[in-house]
Design a protein around this motif. Structure first.
Motif, PDB file in Angstrom:
ATOM      1  N   GLU A   1       0.855  -1.205   0.000  1.00 53.67           N
ATOM      2  CA  GLU A   1       0.000   0.000   0.000  1.00 53.67           C
ATOM      3  C   GLU A   1       0.882   1.242   0.000  1.00 53.67           C
ATOM      4  OE1 GLU A   1      -2.626   0.567   3.380  1.00 53.67           O
ATOM      5  OE2 GLU A   1      -3.650  -1.311   2.826  1.00 53.67           O
ATOM      6  N   VAL A   2       0.480   2.261  -0.766  1.00 54.65           N
ATOM      7  CA  VAL A   2       1.192   3.542  -0.666  1.00 54.65           C
ATOM      8  C   VAL A   2       0.526   4.337   0.460  1.00 54.65           C
ATOM      9  CG1 VAL A   2       1.852   5.672  -1.839  1.00 54.65           C
ATOM     10  CG2 VAL A   2       1.762   3.521  -3.126  1.00 54.65           C
ATOM     11  N   ARG A   3       1.326   4.700   1.481  1.00 54.21           N
ATOM     12  CA  ARG A   3       0.799   5.457   2.627  1.00 54.21           C
ATOM     13  C   ARG A   3       1.579   6.758   2.781  1.00 54.21           C
ATOM     14  NH1 ARG A   3       0.478   0.816   7.362  1.00 54.21           N
ATOM     15  NH2 ARG A   3      -1.283  -0.345   6.499  1.00 54.21           N
ATOM     16  N   THR A   4       0.946   7.731   3.375  1.00 57.49           N
ATOM     17  CA  THR A   4       1.617   9.017   3.632  1.00 57.49           C
ATOM     18  C   THR A   4       1.900   9.139   5.127  1.00 57.49           C
ATOM     19  OG1 THR A   4       0.469   9.982   1.758  1.00 57.49           O
ATOM     20  CG2 THR A   4       1.420  11.521   3.332  1.00 57.49           C
ATOM     21  N   THR A   5       3.150   9.439   5.451  1.00 55.73           N
ATOM     22  CA  THR A   5       3.568   9.577   6.856  1.00 55.73           C
ATOM     23  C   THR A   5       4.431  10.841   6.976  1.00 55.73           C
ATOM     24  OG1 THR A   5       5.474   8.189   6.380  1.00 55.73           O
ATOM     25  CG2 THR A   5       3.586   7.087   7.385  1.00 55.73           C
ATOM     26  N   PRO A   6       4.722  11.315   8.216  1.00 54.59           N
ATOM     27  CA  PRO A   6       5.581  12.506   8.347  1.00 54.59           C
ATOM     28  C   PRO A   6       6.977  12.264   7.764  1.00 54.59           C
ATOM     29  CG  PRO A   6       4.502  11.953  10.438  1.00 54.59           C
ATOM     30  CD  PRO A   6       4.206  10.829   9.503  1.00 54.59           C
ATOM     31  N   ASN A   7       7.610  13.334   7.307  1.00 47.46           N
ATOM     32  CA  ASN A   7       8.956  13.225   6.737  1.00 47.46           C
ATOM     33  C   ASN A   7       9.958  12.782   7.811  1.00 47.46           C
ATOM     34  OD1 ASN A   7       7.886  14.163   4.401  1.00 47.46           O
ATOM     35  ND2 ASN A   7       8.733  16.230   4.569  1.00 47.46           N
ATOM     36  N   PRO A   8      10.927  11.912   7.457  1.00 48.26           N
ATOM     37  CA  PRO A   8      11.950  11.536   8.444  1.00 48.26           C
ATOM     38  C   PRO A   8      12.958  12.670   8.621  1.00 48.26           C
ATOM     39  CG  PRO A   8      12.454  10.552   6.310  1.00 48.26           C
ATOM     40  CD  PRO A   8      11.155  11.297   6.134  1.00 48.26           C
ATOM     41  N   SER A   9      13.582  12.744   9.807  1.00 46.85           N
ATOM     42  CA  SER A   9      14.630  13.759  10.038  1.00 46.85           C
ATOM     43  C   SER A   9      15.971  13.051  10.100  1.00 46.85           C
ATOM     44  CB  SER A   9      14.418  14.463  11.367  1.00 46.85           C
ATOM     45  OG  SER A   9      13.174  15.099  11.353  1.00 46.85           O
ATOM     46  N   PRO A  10      16.985  13.603   9.415  1.00 48.12           N
ATOM     47  CA  PRO A  10      18.292  12.946   9.461  1.00 48.12           C
ATOM     48  C   PRO A  10      18.934  13.053  10.845  1.00 48.12           C
ATOM     49  CG  PRO A  10      18.407  15.004   8.204  1.00 48.12           C
ATOM     50  CD  PRO A  10      16.971  14.805   8.564  1.00 48.12           C
ATOM     51  N   ALA A  11      19.453  11.931  11.355  1.00 47.14           N
ATOM     52  CA  ALA A  11      20.140  11.915  12.653  1.00 47.14           C
ATOM     53  C   ALA A  11      21.581  12.391  12.444  1.00 47.14           C
ATOM     54  CB  ALA A  11      20.129  10.492  13.200  1.00 47.14           C
ATOM     55  N   ALA A  12      22.343  12.471  13.540  1.00 40.25           N
ATOM     56  CA  ALA A  12      23.750  12.881  13.435  1.00 40.25           C
ATOM     57  C   ALA A  12      24.472  11.937  12.476  1.00 40.25           C
ATOM     58  CB  ALA A  12      24.388  12.817  14.813  1.00 40.25           C
ATOM     59  N   GLY A  13      25.251  12.523  11.572  1.00 37.58           N
ATOM     60  CA  GLY A  13      26.021  11.703  10.626  1.00 37.58           C
ATOM     61  C   GLY A  13      25.225  11.230   9.419  1.00 37.58           C
TER      62      GLY A  13
ATOM     63  N   VAL B   1      20.920   1.982   1.854  1.00 40.69           N
ATOM     64  CA  VAL B   1      20.171   2.288   3.079  1.00 40.69           C
ATOM     65  C   VAL B   1      19.698   0.978   3.687  1.00 40.69           C
ATOM     66  CG1 VAL B   1      19.445   4.620   2.491  1.00 40.69           C
ATOM     67  CG2 VAL B   1      18.092   2.707   1.668  1.00 40.69           C
ATOM     68  N   ARG B   2      19.610   0.986   5.013  1.00 39.08           N
ATOM     69  CA  ARG B   2      19.129  -0.233   5.654  1.00 39.08           C
ATOM     70  C   ARG B   2      17.628  -0.082   5.831  1.00 39.08           C
ATOM     71  NH1 ARG B   2      20.872  -4.106  10.002  1.00 39.08           N
ATOM     72  NH2 ARG B   2      20.185  -5.982   8.952  1.00 39.08           N
ATOM     73  N   PHE B   3      16.933  -0.320   4.701  1.00 40.79           N
ATOM     74  CA  PHE B   3      15.480  -0.243   4.599  1.00 40.79           C
ATOM     75  C   PHE B   3      15.002   1.213   4.465  1.00 40.79           C
ATOM     76  CE2 PHE B   3      16.590  -3.949   7.265  1.00 40.79           C
ATOM     77  CZ  PHE B   3      16.484  -4.879   6.257  1.00 40.79           C
ATOM     78  N   GLY B   4      13.748   1.291   4.090  1.00 39.95           N
ATOM     79  CA  GLY B   4      13.134   2.611   3.947  1.00 39.95           C
ATOM     80  C   GLY B   4      13.378   3.253   2.591  1.00 39.95           C
ATOM     81  N   GLY B   5      14.039   2.550   1.655  1.00 34.00           N
ATOM     82  CA  GLY B   5      14.374   3.147   0.358  1.00 34.00           C
ATOM     83  C   GLY B   5      13.174   3.322  -0.564  1.00 34.00           C
ATOM     84  N   HIS B   6      12.100   2.550  -0.350  1.00 33.76           N
ATOM     85  CA  HIS B   6      10.937   2.648  -1.240  1.00 33.76           C
ATOM     86  C   HIS B   6      10.020   3.774  -0.758  1.00 33.76           C
ATOM     87  CE1 HIS B   6      11.632  -1.846  -2.431  1.00 33.76           C
ATOM     88  NE2 HIS B   6      12.569  -1.034  -2.858  1.00 33.76           N
ATOM     89  N   ALA B   7      10.611   4.956  -0.703  1.00 33.64           N
ATOM     90  CA  ALA B   7       9.914   6.117  -0.145  1.00 33.64           C
ATOM     91  C   ALA B   7      10.381   7.383  -0.861  1.00 33.64           C
ATOM     92  CB  ALA B   7      10.244   6.228   1.347  1.00 33.64           C
ATOM     93  N   GLU B   8       9.604   8.454  -0.713  1.00 37.30           N
ATOM     94  CA  GLU B   8      10.003   9.727  -1.349  1.00 37.30           C
ATOM     95  C   GLU B   8      11.227  10.322  -0.691  1.00 37.30           C
ATOM     96  OE1 GLU B   8       5.870  11.547  -3.134  1.00 37.30           O
ATOM     97  OE2 GLU B   8       6.302  11.839  -1.004  1.00 37.30           O
ATOM     98  N   LEU B   9      11.394  10.063   0.624  1.00 33.26           N
ATOM     99  CA  LEU B   9      12.549  10.587   1.357  1.00 33.26           C
ATOM    100  C   LEU B   9      13.145   9.465   2.195  1.00 33.26           C
ATOM    101  CD1 LEU B   9      10.945  13.883   2.739  1.00 33.26           C
ATOM    102  CD2 LEU B   9      12.785  13.782   1.041  1.00 33.26           C
ATOM    103  N   VAL B  10      14.475   9.421   2.257  1.00 30.85           N
ATOM    104  CA  VAL B  10      15.117   8.425   3.120  1.00 30.85           C
ATOM    105  C   VAL B  10      16.399   9.027   3.687  1.00 30.85           C
ATOM    106  CG1 VAL B  10      16.447   7.293   1.267  1.00 30.85           C
ATOM    107  CG2 VAL B  10      15.804   5.975   3.285  1.00 30.85           C
ATOM    108  N   CYS B  11      16.752   8.627   4.912  1.00 25.18           N
ATOM    109  CA  CYS B  11      17.993   9.115   5.522  1.00 25.18           C
ATOM    110  C   CYS B  11      19.055   8.028   5.413  1.00 25.18           C
ATOM    111  CB  CYS B  11      17.763   9.461   6.982  1.00 25.18           C
ATOM    112  SG  CYS B  11      16.550  10.799   7.159  1.00 25.18           S
ATOM    113  N   ALA B  12      20.298   8.466   5.156  1.00 28.57           N
ATOM    114  CA  ALA B  12      21.392   7.498   5.007  1.00 28.57           C
ATOM    115  C   ALA B  12      22.638   8.025   5.700  1.00 28.57           C
ATOM    116  CB  ALA B  12      21.702   7.297   3.518  1.00 28.57           C
ATOM    117  N   PRO B  13      23.421   7.140   6.335  1.00 30.46           N
ATOM    118  CA  PRO B  13      24.709   7.582   6.894  1.00 30.46           C
ATOM    119  C   PRO B  13      25.607   8.073   5.746  1.00 30.46           C
ATOM    120  CG  PRO B  13      24.186   5.302   7.528  1.00 30.46           C
ATOM    121  CD  PRO B  13      23.187   5.706   6.499  1.00 30.46           C
ATOM    122  N   VAL B  14      26.325   9.180   5.954  1.00 30.78           N
ATOM    123  CA  VAL B  14      27.152   9.728   4.850  1.00 30.78           C
ATOM    124  C   VAL B  14      28.149   8.713   4.306  1.00 30.78           C
ATOM    125  CG1 VAL B  14      27.262  12.229   4.745  1.00 30.78           C
ATOM    126  CG2 VAL B  14      28.249  11.072   6.686  1.00 30.78           C
TER     127      VAL B  14
END
Ligand SMILES: NC(=O)c1ccc[n+]([C@@H]2O[C@H](COP(=O)([O-])OP(=O)(O)OC[C@H]3O[C@@H](n4cnc5c(N)ncnc54)[C@H](OP(=O)(O)O)[C@@H]3O)[C@@H](O)[C@H]2O)c1
Length: 341
Positions: free
Chosen positions: A16-28, A89-102
């Protein structure tokens, strides 16, 4: 943001395509606005409830993306906002936004498009790591490549061409053999209509092969072991046999599990054989190694060696069709997801 959710274990209809709040990048970390994301066999298995590494359901999977940096986490000063990048990325890539360690982000050359870039990380890292770090591929080696027309399989065939006189045996459905030949496969084998092990034996005068790359698992690992010449190596890197069909089947799983060969160091010593395991998803603790291999692959892309074959590009709301494409064995090469059509 929109993302493709696996809502429960099951067939492609559970996506299912769902809408959720945008993720925030953590340190690094940096945040990437995704333009294309790779779909891998592991994610089809995750949807079926057959991938032990997947997050608890419901979840968003996806190991690789290409897109544009749109935010920095604390302590990060590059790549600059607006840079075009690819990332593991360790999961979460099938999304409009994803956070990744540099450490897992690589800037893209101008000529490398988002879709082509998203088709590189998992397939080519797996292929490169197996061939050049684990198997030590050498001139003249004979190598059996299963699932040869899939994303990893075609990457393996392409990389084998960088070493002289390598003889490749690739198993795939007959309709895909022309593409296998284009990718340099010496002997395409239709495993659906003939016994691939008998064919490999016949083609090698009974001698066998130096390397077996086996993502099938179960009984095929046993068959692969028997095909090794002295000093041969089998690399186990998947268990696709557990996933045939759209849904999980405990009976099929049990049948394959009892087929797994029992090995002893003494037996391996006396037969001069090696069995290795590769799981890219368990190498996150070695970003140095992943970066080194990714950088070697970017050089090979610049040299024109790495050229992923894209089978199809599906918008998020057709993710179920993308999963079917892999699960029903229609794809030749990489299947990608993109946020919109
Ligand atoms: N360990 C790791 O780090 C790692 C990393 C990446 C991938 N893998 C593994 O490598 C394998 C290939 O992955 P991929 O993403 O390249 O695959 P893919 O592109 O999804 O390839 C799918 C193709 O494999 C063939 N196939 C053979 N047996 C199958 C089965 N039981 N079920 C479905 N398809 C089957 C089908 O082609 P034919 O019609 O030609 O049979 C199908 O079109 C998978 O087992 C995956 O889990 C492991």
């Amino acid at each position: 943001m929109r993302a493709v959710w696996i809502t429960r274990a099951g067939g492609p209809e559970v996506l299912e395509v769902r809408t959720t709040p945008n993720p925030s990048p953590a340190a690094g970390e940096i945040r990437i606005r995704v333009h294309a994301a790779g779909l891998n066999f592991a994610e089809v298995m995750a949807r079926q409830g057959l991938y032990p590494d997947a997050p608890r359901l419901p979840c968003v999977v996806g190991y690789e993306v290409a897109g544009v940096v749109d935010a920095h986490g604390p302590g990060v000063d590059g790549p600059a906002i607006g840079s075009r990048v690819l990332a593991l990325v360790r999961f979460g890539g099938h999304a409009e936004l994803v956070c990744a360690p540099v450490a897992q982000v690589v800037e893209l050359p101008d000529a490398l498009g988002f879709e082509e870039a998203a088709a590189i990380p998992v397939n080519y890292l797996t292929a490169y790591h197996m061939l050049f770090r684990v198997a030590n591929l050498r001139a003249g080696h004979r190598i059996l490549v299963h699932m040869a027309a899939g994303g990893v399989g075609l990457a393996v065939l392409q990389l084998c061409r960088t070493v002289p006189d390598v003889v490749t045996f690739g198993t795939a459905s007959a309709g895909k053999h022309e593409v296998l030949r284009e990718f340099g496969c010496t002997h395409p084998i239709d495993y659906r209509t003939e016994d691939y092990a008998a064919r490999v034996r016949a083609l090698t005068g009974g001698d066998g092969v130096d390397i077996v790359l086996d993502p099938l698992g179960g009984r095929d690992w046993k068959r692969g072991m028997r095909l090794l010449r002295p000093v041969g190596q089998l690399i186990a890197y998947g268990f696709a046999n557990a996933a045939s069909g759209e849904r999980r089947s405990i009976l099929r799983l049990a049948r394959q599990a009892v087929g797994v060969p029992l090995l002893s160091p003494l037996g391996l010593m006396n037969q001069n054989r090696t069995v290795s395991g590769v799981n890219l998803g368990h190498l996150w603790g070695r970003p140095d190694l992943l970066r080194e291999e990714l950088s070697a692959l970017m050089d090979l892309w610049h040299a024109g060696v790495v050229k992923p074959r894209i089978d199809g590009v599906y918008p998020f709301d057709r993710a179920a069709d993308a999963h079917r494409r892999l699960g029903e064995r229609h794809n030749i090469g990489k299947v990608l997801l993109v946020p919109s059509g």
